[in-house]
Motif scaffolding. Sequence first.
Motif, PDB file in Angstrom:
ATOM      1  N   LYS A   2       0.797  -1.255   0.108  1.00  0.00           N
ATOM      2  CA  LYS A   2      -0.060  -0.002  -0.137  1.00  0.00           C
ATOM      3  C   LYS A   2       0.866   1.369   0.040  1.00  0.00           C
ATOM      4  CE  LYS A   2      -3.802   2.199   2.610  1.00  0.00           C
ATOM      5  NZ  LYS A   2      -3.597   3.654   1.835  1.00  0.00           N
ATOM      6  N   ILE A   3       2.018   1.237   0.662  1.00  0.00           N
ATOM      7  CA  ILE A   3       2.921   2.390   0.645  1.00  0.00           C
ATOM      8  C   ILE A   3       3.312   2.560  -0.645  1.00  0.00           C
ATOM      9  CG2 ILE A   3       5.151   3.138   1.433  1.00  0.00           C
ATOM     10  CD1 ILE A   3       4.697   1.427   4.166  1.00  0.00           C
ATOM     11  N   ASN A   4       3.912   1.697  -1.448  1.00  0.00           N
ATOM     12  CA  ASN A   4       4.351   1.837  -2.912  1.00  0.00           C
ATOM     13  C   ASN A   4       3.156   2.701  -3.594  1.00  0.00           C
ATOM     14  OD1 ASN A   4       6.819   0.702  -2.225  1.00  0.00           O
ATOM     15  ND2 ASN A   4       6.208  -1.263  -3.088  1.00  0.00           N
ATOM     16  N   LYS A   5       1.820   2.273  -3.485  1.00  0.00           N
ATOM     17  CA  LYS A   5       0.810   2.584  -4.430  1.00  0.00           C
ATOM     18  C   LYS A   5       0.504   4.203  -4.018  1.00  0.00           C
ATOM     19  CE  LYS A   5      -1.775  -1.675  -5.229  1.00  0.00           C
ATOM     20  NZ  LYS A   5      -2.876  -2.460  -5.008  1.00  0.00           N
ATOM     21  N   ASP A   6       0.639   4.347  -2.455  1.00  0.00           N
ATOM     22  CA  ASP A   6       0.439   5.701  -1.996  1.00  0.00           C
ATOM     23  C   ASP A   6       1.604   6.466  -2.611  1.00  0.00           C
ATOM     24  OD1 ASP A   6      -1.870   5.033  -0.774  1.00  0.00           O
ATOM     25  OD2 ASP A   6      -0.811   4.868   1.193  1.00  0.00           O
ATOM     26  N   ILE A  11       3.690  10.610  -6.422  1.00  0.00           N
ATOM     27  CA  ILE A  11       4.917  10.785  -7.463  1.00  0.00           C
ATOM     28  C   ILE A  11       4.388  11.345  -8.731  1.00  0.00           C
ATOM     29  CG2 ILE A  11       6.533   9.760  -8.864  1.00  0.00           C
ATOM     30  CD1 ILE A  11       7.407   8.103  -6.527  1.00  0.00           C
ATOM     31  N   GLN A  12       3.069  10.727  -9.107  1.00  0.00           N
ATOM     32  CA  GLN A  12       2.262  11.167 -10.341  1.00  0.00           C
ATOM     33  C   GLN A  12       1.981  12.653 -10.296  1.00  0.00           C
ATOM     34  OE1 GLN A  12       2.316   9.238 -13.161  1.00  0.00           O
ATOM     35  NE2 GLN A  12       3.303   7.858 -12.141  1.00  0.00           N
ATOM     36  N   GLN A  16       6.354  16.605 -14.931  1.00  0.00           N
ATOM     37  CA  GLN A  16       6.542  15.088 -15.756  1.00  0.00           C
ATOM     38  C   GLN A  16       8.340  14.864 -15.516  1.00  0.00           C
ATOM     39  OE1 GLN A  16       4.609  13.159 -16.860  1.00  0.00           O
ATOM     40  NE2 GLN A  16       6.000  11.785 -17.487  1.00  0.00           N
ATOM     41  N   ASP A  17       8.965  15.861 -15.559  1.00  0.00           N
ATOM     42  CA  ASP A  17      10.548  15.669 -15.390  1.00  0.00           C
ATOM     43  C   ASP A  17      10.870  14.960 -14.035  1.00  0.00           C
ATOM     44  OD1 ASP A  17      11.187  16.499 -17.976  1.00  0.00           O
ATOM     45  OD2 ASP A  17      11.537  18.693 -17.215  1.00  0.00           O
ATOM     46  N   LEU A  18      10.214  15.445 -13.062  1.00  0.00           N
ATOM     47  CA  LEU A  18      10.663  14.777 -11.596  1.00  0.00           C
ATOM     48  C   LEU A  18       9.784  13.381 -11.608  1.00  0.00           C
ATOM     49  CD1 LEU A  18      10.090  18.094  -9.432  1.00  0.00           C
ATOM     50  CD2 LEU A  18      12.134  17.226 -10.521  1.00  0.00           C
ATOM     51  N   LEU A  21      12.492  11.211 -12.972  1.00  0.00           N
ATOM     52  CA  LEU A  21      13.739  11.140 -11.802  1.00  0.00           C
ATOM     53  C   LEU A  21      13.227  10.273 -10.668  1.00  0.00           C
ATOM     54  CD1 LEU A  21      16.251  11.979 -11.191  1.00  0.00           C
ATOM     55  CD2 LEU A  21      15.591  13.974 -10.415  1.00  0.00           C
ATOM     56  N   ALA A  22      11.970  10.546 -10.163  1.00  0.00           N
ATOM     57  CA  ALA A  22      11.634   9.932  -8.918  1.00  0.00           C
ATOM     58  C   ALA A  22      11.550   8.414  -9.194  1.00  0.00           C
ATOM     59  CB  ALA A  22      10.268  10.441  -8.569  1.00  0.00           C
ATOM     60  N   LYS A  23      10.856   7.836 -10.317  1.00  0.00           N
ATOM     61  CA  LYS A  23      10.900   6.330 -10.584  1.00  0.00           C
ATOM     62  C   LYS A  23      12.039   5.920 -10.878  1.00  0.00           C
ATOM     63  CE  LYS A  23       6.025   6.661 -12.048  1.00  0.00           C
ATOM     64  NZ  LYS A  23       5.057   5.639 -12.660  1.00  0.00           N
TER      65      LYS A  23
END
Length: 57
Positions: A2-6, A11-12, A16-18, A21-23
Motif C-alpha cells: 500500500k505504501i508503494n501505491k500511495d 509521485i504522479q 513530468q521531469d520529476l 527522476l523519482a521513478k
Amino acid sequence: MKINKDLDAKIQQFPQDLVYLAKILLSEIESGKKSHSQIEEMIRQEIREIVLEEMGE
C-alpha cells in the motif's frame, strides 16, 4: 504494498521531469545495486540535464 501505491500516486502529481527522476531513483534504491554516491551522482546528472533543457527554451 500500500505504501508503494500511495507513493506512486504522490509521485504522479509531480511535474513530468520529476516523475521520471523519482521513478528511476526508487528503482535504483529498491534494486540495491548502486551505492548512495552513485545514486546521488545520477540525480545530479539528471537535474543538470533538466536545468540545461529549461535554459535552452
